[in-house]
Design a protein around this motif. Structure first.
Motif, PDB file in Angstrom:
ATOM      1  N   PRO A  82      44.462  64.357  46.689  1.00  0.00           N
ATOM      2  CA  PRO A  82      45.904  64.621  46.791  1.00  0.00           C
ATOM      3  C   PRO A  82      46.314  65.379  48.048  1.00  0.00           C
ATOM      4  CG  PRO A  82      45.112  65.069  44.573  1.00  0.00           C
ATOM      5  CD  PRO A  82      43.898  64.838  45.413  1.00  0.00           C
ATOM      6  N   THR A  83      45.372  65.914  48.794  1.00  0.00           N
ATOM      7  CA  THR A  83      45.723  66.682  49.995  1.00  0.00           C
ATOM      8  C   THR A  83      45.388  65.942  51.290  1.00  0.00           C
ATOM      9  OG1 THR A  83      43.560  67.794  50.003  1.00  0.00           O
ATOM     10  CG2 THR A  83      45.354  68.858  48.785  1.00  0.00           C
ATOM     11  N   THR A  84      44.969  64.665  51.203  1.00  0.00           N
ATOM     12  CA  THR A  84      44.658  63.916  52.420  1.00  0.00           C
ATOM     13  C   THR A  84      45.805  62.973  52.778  1.00  0.00           C
ATOM     14  OG1 THR A  84      43.529  62.147  51.178  1.00  0.00           O
ATOM     15  CG2 THR A  84      42.186  63.989  51.993  1.00  0.00           C
ATOM     16  N   ALA A  85      45.900  62.657  54.062  1.00  0.00           N
ATOM     17  CA  ALA A  85      46.878  61.702  54.566  1.00  0.00           C
ATOM     18  C   ALA A  85      46.182  60.779  55.552  1.00  0.00           C
ATOM     19  CB  ALA A  85      48.038  62.415  55.247  1.00  0.00           C
ATOM     20  N   TYR A  86      46.713  59.581  55.713  1.00  0.00           N
ATOM     21  CA  TYR A  86      46.186  58.683  56.736  1.00  0.00           C
ATOM     22  C   TYR A  86      46.606  59.209  58.108  1.00  0.00           C
ATOM     23  CZ  TYR A  86      45.254  54.477  59.444  1.00  0.00           C
ATOM     24  OH  TYR A  86      44.787  53.603  60.386  1.00  0.00           O
ATOM     25  N   MET A  87      45.783  58.982  59.109  1.00  0.00           N
ATOM     26  CA  MET A  87      45.999  59.606  60.412  1.00  0.00           C
ATOM     27  C   MET A  87      47.321  59.209  61.073  1.00  0.00           C
ATOM     28  SD  MET A  87      43.198  57.499  62.683  1.00  0.00           S
ATOM     29  CE  MET A  87      43.171  55.707  62.754  1.00  0.00           C
ATOM     30  N   ALA A  88      47.853  58.042  60.739  1.00  0.00           N
ATOM     31  CA  ALA A  88      49.090  57.594  61.388  1.00  0.00           C
ATOM     32  C   ALA A  88      50.339  58.214  60.783  1.00  0.00           C
ATOM     33  CB  ALA A  88      49.191  56.076  61.323  1.00  0.00           C
ATOM     34  N   THR A  89      50.232  58.776  59.585  1.00  0.00           N
ATOM     35  CA  THR A  89      51.419  59.320  58.928  1.00  0.00           C
ATOM     36  C   THR A  89      51.034  60.504  58.054  1.00  0.00           C
ATOM     37  OG1 THR A  89      53.181  58.814  57.324  1.00  0.00           O
ATOM     38  CG2 THR A  89      51.172  57.491  57.183  1.00  0.00           C
ATOM     39  N   ALA A  90      50.914  61.676  58.686  1.00  0.00           N
ATOM     40  CA  ALA A  90      50.431  62.864  57.990  1.00  0.00           C
ATOM     41  C   ALA A  90      51.426  63.403  56.966  1.00  0.00           C
ATOM     42  CB  ALA A  90      50.116  63.962  59.006  1.00  0.00           C
ATOM     43  N   LYS A  91      52.675  62.941  56.999  1.00  0.00           N
ATOM     44  CA  LYS A  91      53.695  63.473  56.095  1.00  0.00           C
ATOM     45  C   LYS A  91      53.705  62.797  54.732  1.00  0.00           C
ATOM     46  CE  LYS A  91      56.844  64.880  59.811  1.00  0.00           C
ATOM     47  NZ  LYS A  91      58.209  64.751  60.366  1.00  0.00           N
ATOM     48  N   VAL A  92      52.908  61.751  54.577  1.00  0.00           N
ATOM     49  CA  VAL A  92      52.903  60.977  53.333  1.00  0.00           C
ATOM     50  C   VAL A  92      51.512  61.050  52.706  1.00  0.00           C
ATOM     51  CG1 VAL A  92      53.129  58.648  52.374  1.00  0.00           C
ATOM     52  CG2 VAL A  92      54.687  59.418  54.171  1.00  0.00           C
ATOM     53  N   PRO A  93      51.396  61.322  51.407  1.00  0.00           N
ATOM     54  CA  PRO A  93      50.074  61.353  50.768  1.00  0.00           C
ATOM     55  C   PRO A  93      49.338  60.030  50.964  1.00  0.00           C
ATOM     56  CG  PRO A  93      51.744  62.231  49.286  1.00  0.00           C
ATOM     57  CD  PRO A  93      52.480  61.647  50.453  1.00  0.00           C
TER      58      PRO A  93
ATOM     59  N   SER B 292      58.044  49.518  57.070  1.00  0.00           N
ATOM     60  CA  SER B 292      56.907  49.606  57.980  1.00  0.00           C
ATOM     61  C   SER B 292      57.088  50.664  59.061  1.00  0.00           C
ATOM     62  CB  SER B 292      56.645  48.237  58.624  1.00  0.00           C
ATOM     63  OG  SER B 292      56.130  47.337  57.670  1.00  0.00           O
ATOM     64  N   GLU B 293      58.239  51.314  59.083  1.00  0.00           N
ATOM     65  CA  GLU B 293      58.418  52.490  59.948  1.00  0.00           C
ATOM     66  C   GLU B 293      57.873  53.726  59.258  1.00  0.00           C
ATOM     67  OE1 GLU B 293      59.767  55.107  63.028  1.00  0.00           O
ATOM     68  OE2 GLU B 293      58.944  53.092  62.861  1.00  0.00           O
ATOM     69  N   TRP B 294      57.678  53.660  57.902  1.00  0.00           N
ATOM     70  CA  TRP B 294      57.114  54.734  57.069  1.00  0.00           C
ATOM     71  C   TRP B 294      58.010  55.966  57.011  1.00  0.00           C
ATOM     72  CZ3 TRP B 294      52.635  54.560  60.980  1.00  0.00           C
ATOM     73  CH2 TRP B 294      52.065  53.287  60.979  1.00  0.00           C
ATOM     74  N   SER B 295      59.243  55.836  57.478  1.00  0.00           N
ATOM     75  CA  SER B 295      60.182  56.948  57.469  1.00  0.00           C
ATOM     76  C   SER B 295      61.587  56.369  57.583  1.00  0.00           C
ATOM     77  CB  SER B 295      59.906  57.901  58.641  1.00  0.00           C
ATOM     78  OG  SER B 295      60.848  58.952  58.668  1.00  0.00           O
ATOM     79  N   GLY B 296      62.551  56.993  56.942  1.00  0.00           N
ATOM     80  CA  GLY B 296      63.928  56.498  56.978  1.00  0.00           C
ATOM     81  C   GLY B 296      64.662  56.962  58.216  1.00  0.00           C
TER      82      GLY B 296
ATOM     83  N   GLN C  81      41.466  60.286  58.608  1.00  0.00           N
ATOM     84  CA  GLN C  81      42.331  61.117  57.772  1.00  0.00           C
ATOM     85  C   GLN C  81      42.840  62.349  58.510  1.00  0.00           C
ATOM     86  OE1 GLN C  81      39.486  61.786  54.560  1.00  0.00           O
ATOM     87  NE2 GLN C  81      40.659  60.427  53.209  1.00  0.00           N
ATOM     88  N   LYS C  82      43.929  62.899  57.970  1.00  0.00           N
ATOM     89  CA  LYS C  82      44.471  64.183  58.413  1.00  0.00           C
ATOM     90  C   LYS C  82      44.817  65.001  57.171  1.00  0.00           C
ATOM     91  CE  LYS C  82      46.687  63.060  62.847  1.00  0.00           C
ATOM     92  NZ  LYS C  82      47.991  62.999  63.551  1.00  0.00           N
ATOM     93  N   PRO C  83      44.912  66.329  57.312  1.00  0.00           N
ATOM     94  CA  PRO C  83      45.410  67.118  56.186  1.00  0.00           C
ATOM     95  C   PRO C  83      46.871  66.749  55.916  1.00  0.00           C
ATOM     96  CG  PRO C  83      44.338  68.513  57.826  1.00  0.00           C
ATOM     97  CD  PRO C  83      44.493  67.167  58.452  1.00  0.00           C
ATOM     98  N   LEU C  84      47.240  66.708  54.659  1.00  0.00           N
ATOM     99  CA  LEU C  84      48.603  66.333  54.284  1.00  0.00           C
ATOM    100  C   LEU C  84      49.599  67.427  54.644  1.00  0.00           C
ATOM    101  CD1 LEU C  84      50.606  64.443  52.796  1.00  0.00           C
ATOM    102  CD2 LEU C  84      49.965  65.627  50.677  1.00  0.00           C
ATOM    103  N   ALA C  85      50.671  67.048  55.330  1.00  0.00           N
ATOM    104  CA  ALA C  85      51.805  67.935  55.587  1.00  0.00           C
ATOM    105  C   ALA C  85      53.013  67.278  54.926  1.00  0.00           C
ATOM    106  CB  ALA C  85      52.024  68.123  57.083  1.00  0.00           C
ATOM    107  N   LEU C  86      53.134  67.445  53.635  1.00  0.00           N
ATOM    108  CA  LEU C  86      54.029  66.637  52.805  1.00  0.00           C
ATOM    109  C   LEU C  86      55.483  66.707  53.244  1.00  0.00           C
ATOM    110  CD1 LEU C  86      54.268  64.855  50.252  1.00  0.00           C
ATOM    111  CD2 LEU C  86      54.733  66.936  48.976  1.00  0.00           C
ATOM    112  N   ASP C  87      56.091  65.528  53.372  1.00  0.00           N
ATOM    113  CA  ASP C  87      57.530  65.388  53.549  1.00  0.00           C
ATOM    114  C   ASP C  87      58.042  64.585  52.359  1.00  0.00           C
ATOM    115  OD1 ASP C  87      60.075  64.065  54.321  1.00  0.00           O
ATOM    116  OD2 ASP C  87      59.764  65.138  56.204  1.00  0.00           O
ATOM    117  N   ALA C  88      58.779  65.240  51.483  1.00  0.00           N
ATOM    118  CA  ALA C  88      59.197  64.593  50.240  1.00  0.00           C
ATOM    119  C   ALA C  88      60.094  63.391  50.502  1.00  0.00           C
ATOM    120  CB  ALA C  88      59.908  65.607  49.348  1.00  0.00           C
TER     121      ALA C  88
END
Length: 484
Positions: free
Chosen positions: A170-181, A304-308, A70-77
């Motif tokens: 609600p504040t954790t993210a998976y290590m591969a994509t910290a911008k997504v909850p 599967s890119e997890w980002s547009g 895990q990583k801390p969440l750095a949210l990207d809406a």
């Protein structure tokens, strides 16, 4: 006269009271507000004193420790919204996409049973994913277990530290994509975990017990899907070997296709296979299902890119191109050898194109995608018709013929065609690494599936009786039929 005087005095008194009421109520309100303000001030002072004393007496509680995955969440809406939308699209691939696609291919007496299998798999696998599969697939083993070191364990599965998602907040993210909850990440990957075993049902359609099916799917999700997912996408051994699998050539299609072949061989042929006519009951259902698969597959591949971003855009275009070319190339081969192009044929070719481009979509350029689609049609056609007939197994709806063969082909083409201009991760691509990854996937899936089938055979049982199969699974297993 006295009566009128008394009445007039009563009316005057009532009018006076009505006129005086607002004044009195305003005065009372002011007095109450003043008293309330004093009470609030006093209460606030008491709370402040209490809080100060509490803080002085006890240190603040520490934030929960993060797991190694895990990583801390750095949210990207924007990224979160994108992945939520893609999650809905991939879920649509199973329900109603695959359910209708498979439901239209079987005989009419087995439509409801076939659709019910997709529904049952969806519900059961979602629960298993929450309980343990997510932790095994995307966790990181940090403690020795079974006499093996954590590093050795982590090559094959992620451990049990996140069972029932106990460390997800609600504040954790998976290590591969910290911008997504992490909740969104879990949901997206859950849809992959759902459709993969659902694809297997096409291999043993029209002859499996529902109870046996459910037990098989629970065990297969834990013992086969989760470890292979971890090996490729969760930091396991195949990712360390440099295996490229953008959206599931090995994890989803090769895995489910090989499992389907083992199931077909283990259960044996359907009653009357090779002698009785077994036409698809509704080509229009197949067309609707295939169309939903096509649309949902965009969320599967581009998501599967997890980002547009630009890689997701390449995956989108490559998916559409390969699918359409796959449909045309299958139709040409079918036209040559059968004399007529069929609707089911071109739809099967489109699905074959989708399967083959899946591992390559985020690595190849559009020309590479066209090559993938061009080869998908004839290779999967040969596997689903000639090879199946030659070897004599009953892969009812071509789970191996399309998904197994297509997944293997797509993985090899990814190693050959990956373009570093499209995705820098493809700079070290090679076919040898892809073949090694396929070998591990095939062996793990085949052996694991066989063990699970043996367990199911001696517990719930697997195959329906001859009478049930003759009557149709709709009436014999579910007491529901299309025609009354």
């Amino acid at each position: 006269m006295k009566t009128w005087i008394k009445l007039s005095r009563a009316l005057a008194a009532a009018a006076a009271l009505l006129l005086a009421a607002p004044v009195a109520s305003h005065a009372l309100a002011q007095e109450a507000a003043s008293a309330s303000a004093e009470a609030v001030t006093s209460a606030a002072a008491s709370v402040a004193e209490s809080t100060t004393a509490s803080v002085a007496a006890e240190p603040a509680a520490a934030a929960p420790a993060l797991l190694a995955s895990q990583k801390p969440l750095a949210l990207d809406a924007a990224d979160t919204t994108y992945l939520i939308f893609c999650t809905a699209m991939v879920l649509m691939m199973t329900l109603p996409g695959l359910a209708l696609f498979y439901g239209g291919m079987v005989r009419r007496k087995n439509i409801i049973a076939t659709v019910t299998q997709s529904v049952g798999v969806t519900c059961v696998v979602a629960i298993v994913w929450w309980v343990v599969s997510y932790s095994m697939a995307f966790g990181t083993a940090v403690k020795p277990m079974f006499g093996l070191s954590a590093d050795t364990l982590n090559l094959f599965f992620g451990g049990f530290d996140n069972i029932m998602l106990k460390a997800v907040t609600p504040t954790t993210a998976y290590m591969a994509t910290a911008k997504v909850p992490e909740f969104t990440w879990i949901s997206y990957q859950m849809t992959f975990a759902i459709i993969t075993p659902a694809l297997i049902t096409g291999a043993f359609a029209e002859r499996v017990k529902f109870s046996g099916l459910l037990l098989f799917m629970v065990l297969w999700s834990i013992l086969v899907y989760a470890p292979i997912c971890h090996m490729v996408w969760g930091g396991g051994i195949l990712s360390k070997w440099g295996v490229l699998d953008f959206a599931g050539g090995a994890v989803v299609h090769c895995n489910s296709g090989v499992a389907g072949l083992v199931c077909a061989l283990f259960l044996g042929r359907r009653k009357g296979y090779g002698t009785d006519s077994m036409p698809a009951n509704n080509p229009v259902y197949i067309m609707i299902g295939a169309s939903l698969l096509f649309v949902g597959w965009i969320g599967f591949n581009a998501g599967s890119e997890w980002s547009g971003d630009s890689i997701a855009s390449a995956a989108l275009l490559n998916t559409i191109l390969a699918t359409c070319v796959g449909g045309v190339s299958w139709k040409i081969v079918e036209w040559i050898f059968r004399g007529k192009p069929s609707l089911i044929g071109i739809l099967s070719g489109m699905v074959a194109g989708l399967v083959v481009i899946t591992p390559a979509c985020g690595f190849v350029n559009p020309t590479g995608a066209m090559i993938c689609g061009l080869l998908a049609g004839p290779v999967c056609y040969a596997s689903a018709t000639w090879i199946k007939k030659l070897l004599g197994y009953d892969d009812s709806l071509d789970a191996f013929g399309i998904h197994g063969a297509g997944g293997i082909l797509g993985a090899i083409l990814t190693g050959w065609l990956a373009d570093p201009v499209i995705n820098s991760l493809g700079k070290d691509h090679n076919v040898i690494a892809q073949l090694k990854g396929l070998a591990v996937t095939i062996l793990w899936s085949a052996i694991g599936t066989l063990i699970i089938l043996i367990i199911c055979k001696f517990t719930t049982g697997l195959r329906v009786t001859a009478d049930q199969e003759e009557a149709g699974l709709d009436s014999s297993l579910h007491d529901e039929v299309m025609d009354h």
